[in-house]
Design a protein around this motif. Structure first.
Motif, PDB file in Angstrom:
ATOM      1  N   ASP A 230       0.814  -1.219   0.000  1.00 56.86           N
ATOM      2  CA  ASP A 230       0.000   0.000   0.000  1.00 56.86           C
ATOM      3  C   ASP A 230       0.847   1.269   0.000  1.00 56.86           C
ATOM      4  O   ASP A 230       0.404   2.303  -0.512  1.00 56.86           O
ATOM      5  CB  ASP A 230      -0.951  -0.006   1.192  1.00 56.86           C
ATOM      6  N   ILE A 231       2.041   1.219   0.565  1.00 54.26           N
ATOM      7  CA  ILE A 231       2.934   2.377   0.452  1.00 54.26           C
ATOM      8  C   ILE A 231       3.205   2.668  -1.017  1.00 54.26           C
ATOM      9  O   ILE A 231       3.115   3.810  -1.482  1.00 54.26           O
ATOM     10  CB  ILE A 231       4.249   2.140   1.205  1.00 54.26           C
ATOM     11  N   VAL A 232       3.512   1.618  -1.758  1.00 49.07           N
ATOM     12  CA  VAL A 232       3.836   1.777  -3.180  1.00 49.07           C
ATOM     13  C   VAL A 232       2.590   2.084  -3.991  1.00 49.07           C
ATOM     14  O   VAL A 232       2.559   3.020  -4.808  1.00 49.07           O
ATOM     15  CB  VAL A 232       4.518   0.502  -3.713  1.00 49.07           C
ATOM     16  N   LEU A 304       8.357  -7.559 -10.655  1.00 50.80           N
ATOM     17  CA  LEU A 304       8.130  -6.828 -11.902  1.00 50.80           C
ATOM     18  C   LEU A 304       7.813  -5.360 -11.637  1.00 50.80           C
ATOM     19  O   LEU A 304       8.202  -4.481 -12.414  1.00 50.80           O
ATOM     20  CB  LEU A 304       7.006  -7.496 -12.693  1.00 50.80           C
ATOM     21  N   MET A 305       7.096  -5.079 -10.549  1.00 48.67           N
ATOM     22  CA  MET A 305       6.868  -3.680 -10.177  1.00 48.67           C
ATOM     23  C   MET A 305       8.191  -2.981  -9.902  1.00 48.67           C
ATOM     24  O   MET A 305       8.403  -1.837 -10.340  1.00 48.67           O
ATOM     25  CB  MET A 305       5.975  -3.610  -8.940  1.00 48.67           C
ATOM     26  N   ALA A 306       9.087  -3.667  -9.189  1.00 51.19           N
ATOM     27  CA  ALA A 306      10.394  -3.074  -8.890  1.00 51.19           C
ATOM     28  C   ALA A 306      11.169  -2.783 -10.171  1.00 51.19           C
ATOM     29  O   ALA A 306      11.781  -1.709 -10.317  1.00 51.19           O
ATOM     30  CB  ALA A 306      11.195  -4.017  -7.994  1.00 51.19           C
ATOM     31  N   ILE A 408      12.936   4.703  -4.642  1.00 50.71           N
ATOM     32  CA  ILE A 408      12.535   4.223  -3.316  1.00 50.71           C
ATOM     33  C   ILE A 408      11.353   3.264  -3.429  1.00 50.71           C
ATOM     34  O   ILE A 408      11.323   2.206  -2.774  1.00 50.71           O
ATOM     35  CB  ILE A 408      12.181   5.418  -2.405  1.00 50.71           C
ATOM     36  N   LEU A 409      10.390   3.603  -4.273  1.00 50.21           N
ATOM     37  CA  LEU A 409       9.248   2.707  -4.472  1.00 50.21           C
ATOM     38  C   LEU A 409       9.703   1.357  -5.015  1.00 50.21           C
ATOM     39  O   LEU A 409       9.189   0.305  -4.617  1.00 50.21           O
ATOM     40  CB  LEU A 409       8.227   3.345  -5.413  1.00 50.21           C
ATOM     41  N   GLY A 410      10.672   1.371  -5.942  1.00 45.85           N
ATOM     42  CA  GLY A 410      11.226   0.117  -6.450  1.00 45.85           C
ATOM     43  C   GLY A 410      11.904  -0.683  -5.352  1.00 45.85           C
ATOM     44  O   GLY A 410      11.769  -1.922  -5.290  1.00 45.85           O
ATOM     45  N   GLY A 411      12.628  -0.001  -4.472  1.00 45.96           N
ATOM     46  CA  GLY A 411      13.280  -0.686  -3.365  1.00 45.96           C
ATOM     47  C   GLY A 411      12.284  -1.319  -2.407  1.00 45.96           C
ATOM     48  O   GLY A 411      12.505  -2.435  -1.906  1.00 45.96           O
TER      49      GLY A 411
END
Length: 452
Positions: A230-232, A304-306, A408-411
């Motif tokens: 949910d953060i991402v 895959l999102m990362a 950061i979102l990827g991490g």
């Protein structure tokens, strides 16, 4: 205003999750829907003599709406899981959750329709003060959200209590068989014996040492992955305003655009994204969930999102901010496809499968509430990032900050993948009773198999 509905959702998930186990799924299902109805209509009737009063009223009704939506999460997931069998369980719950995609598309269509109608009836220029008809338009758009809840209320009230809750929590096997007779439309003699033996009473309370020994890891895993997701996911949704502005008419260049026209364009882009990424992602999850498994879909979805976030984030400053906007938009949309085909759907499904019937909605509500706490963090972070990207900053600084945010979102997605692979337990091909891990003797095992 961004966070108030999410705060309501957190509270709704906790309260209705607990009530779902204490009172019954059906008993509070309609209450959650009523709160959604009142919240939607109330948002449209937000009143006051000043802008502050209107926003305070709107905030209150958005909070109320959030409480209803929060209650719907654990109840919808649990009811569907308890009605389904183990072969189609994941697909059925995913199909329920996939309606969220059609809701997003419907909201965009409603917004476009209202804007078109009002723009033709009441044309105005951007430099004009906000007209009264624009005030009516946004209220109407919000109030129309109550229409689907009104339509579905009757059918929710006609649903019987789930047989699993009646038999395993209320310990009334005969009533459960009668309810199944109504749902399946088969004679009672084909469902249960005339004098079925009641199940064993609960052996340990919620949050006891034995509960944490049996289910603590599952609760932690479900909560942690939902929190990271949910953060991402909510950050991506909130940053749409930063991304969509590249595709909107440039007011600084002297283009005359009314408020209705600008809102129409935003809704149109939202609808396009829903059609090529959001809805297909949900359908892919429905197709794959019982074939591939929850853990694999969730881990691959995070991975895959990362990859996509790193792909658009690392070269953002030197490339994406000036070139190939359409390609950037396509890749950005892929993050929603992989989320909906992965962790956004599985985090909704897995908590409804792992926990015992008497704790099921409570644990789902806790996991969902922790997830929405991550959404609140993303909303606050978005607000801070938006304030830090003031107009006086040059484009290079803005691009640098966007680049950092995307990386950061990827991490976070990488961390979500690791947590999934290390801690989340696979539930594919197993009945709810098998997943409970409580069948310590043959009698309990036999009672569980009757629901498989």
């Amino acid at each position: 205003m961004l966070a108030v509905a999410l705060l309501g959702t957190v509270i709704g998930q906790l309260i209705f999750g607990r009530l779902g186990d204490r009172v019954g799924r059906r008993g509070v299902y309609g209450v959650a829907l009523m709160l959604m109805m009142v919240g939607s209509i109330g948002c449209g009737f937000s009143m006051g003599t000043t802008r502050g009063c209107v926003l305070a009223s709107l905030g209150f009704f958005r909070f109320l709406l959030g409480v209803g939506i929060g209650g719907d999460y654990p109840l919808s997931a649990t009811i569907m899981s308890e009605y389904a069998n183990k072969r189609t369980q994941g697909a059925f719950i995913a199909a329920v959750f996939s309606m969220q995609g059609f809701g997003i598309l419907a909201s965009s269509i409603v917004t476009m329709a209202v804007c078109k109608i009002f723009a033709r009836i009441y044309p105005s220029l951007p430099e004009d003060p906000p007209p009264k008809h624009a005030d009516i338009a946004w209220r109407l758009i919000l109030m129309l959200g109550a229409v689907p809840t009104v339509i579905t209320y009757y059918w929710r009230m006609m649903m019987p209590e789930t047989a699993r809750y009646t038999a395993l929590v209320e310990l009334n096997v005969l009533q459960a068989a009668r309810d199944m007779e109504r749902v399946l439309d088969v004679p009672l003699s084909q469902i249960a014996e005339d004098h079925p033996s009641p199940p064993s009473p609960p052996s340990y309370p919620l949050f006891s040492r034995q509960f944490f020994r049996r289910h603590g890891r599952d609760l932690l895993a479900c909560s942690a992955t939902w929190f990271l997701l949910d953060i991402v996911f909510y950050s991506s949704n909130l940053f749409q305003s930063k991304i969509y502005h590249k595709f909107l008419p440039d007011l600084d260049a002297g283009t005359v655009v009314t408020a209705f026209e600008a809102t129409f364009e935003v809704a149109r882009l939202q609808a396009i994204k829903a059609c090529y990424s959001t809805i297909p992602g949900y359908f892919a999850a429905v197709f794959l969930i019982d074939r591939v498994g929850r853990v694999k879909i969730q881990a691959v979805g995070f991975a895959l999102m990362a990859i996509v976030y790193f792909s658009i984030g690392v070269p953002y400053k030197k490339y994406w901010k000036d070139h190939t906007d359409k390609l950037f938009m396509f890749l950005y949309g892929l993050t929603f496809f992989f989320a909906n085909c992965g962790p956004n759907t599985t985090t909704f499904i897995v908590p409804a499968e792992l926990f015992p019937a008497r704790f099921r909605t409570t644990c789902h509500g806790i996991a969902g509430a922790v997830g929405k706490a991550g959404a609140i963090i993303s909303a606050v972070g978005f607000l801070m990032a938006s304030h830090s990207q003031d107009d006086h900053q040059n484009e290079d600084k803005k691009a640098s900050k966007m680049r950092v945010i995307l990386i950061i979102l990827g991490g976070i997605c990488v961390v979500g993948m690791a947590v999934t692979m290390l801690f989340v337990r696979e539930t594919v091909g197993r009945s709810l009773e098998e997943n409970e891990n409580e069948d310590e003797d043959e009698d309990e095992s036999a009672q569980g198999k009757c629901f498989s």
